[in-house]
Design a protein around this motif. Sequence first.
Motif: not given
Length: 127
Positions: A35-42, A65-84
């Motif tokens: 349940s916690s992994k599903i919540n983390e994924c959401n 600007f091209n919306v079809t080419n957005i990648n995760v690095n462009d988003l300026n997320l504060t932490s790295s993305l980890i697969n839960p």
Amino acid sequence: MNNKGFTLVELIATIALLAIISIISFVSINAVIDSSKINECNALVNSIKSATKEYVSDNRYNNDFNVTNINVNDLNLTSSLINPFTDEELTNNDVKITVTLNDDYTAKKIIVKNSSNQEINCDDKKW
């Protein structure tokens, strides 16, 4: 004769009772972990969507600007993305973002997909 100690039947009954309690605990703990992994994924998918909305809003008047080419690095997320589900770090190849825009170039619909180009469904427990 004064017998001190436990009989074999008492010891077996105690061990069986402890085994049953352990099995019940193990099943309950696994359900909580799933349940916690599903919540983390959401939460991760919602974070990506929120960051994408901000990115689209900030860059919608940019000529390049091209919306079809957005990648995760462009988003300026504060932490790295980890697969839960695997605890591995996600890269640009693992996450695809599809954005549908309104007439005023604001984000209408954001779909987060996996590397197989399938929409991520956290309830399936797969990324």
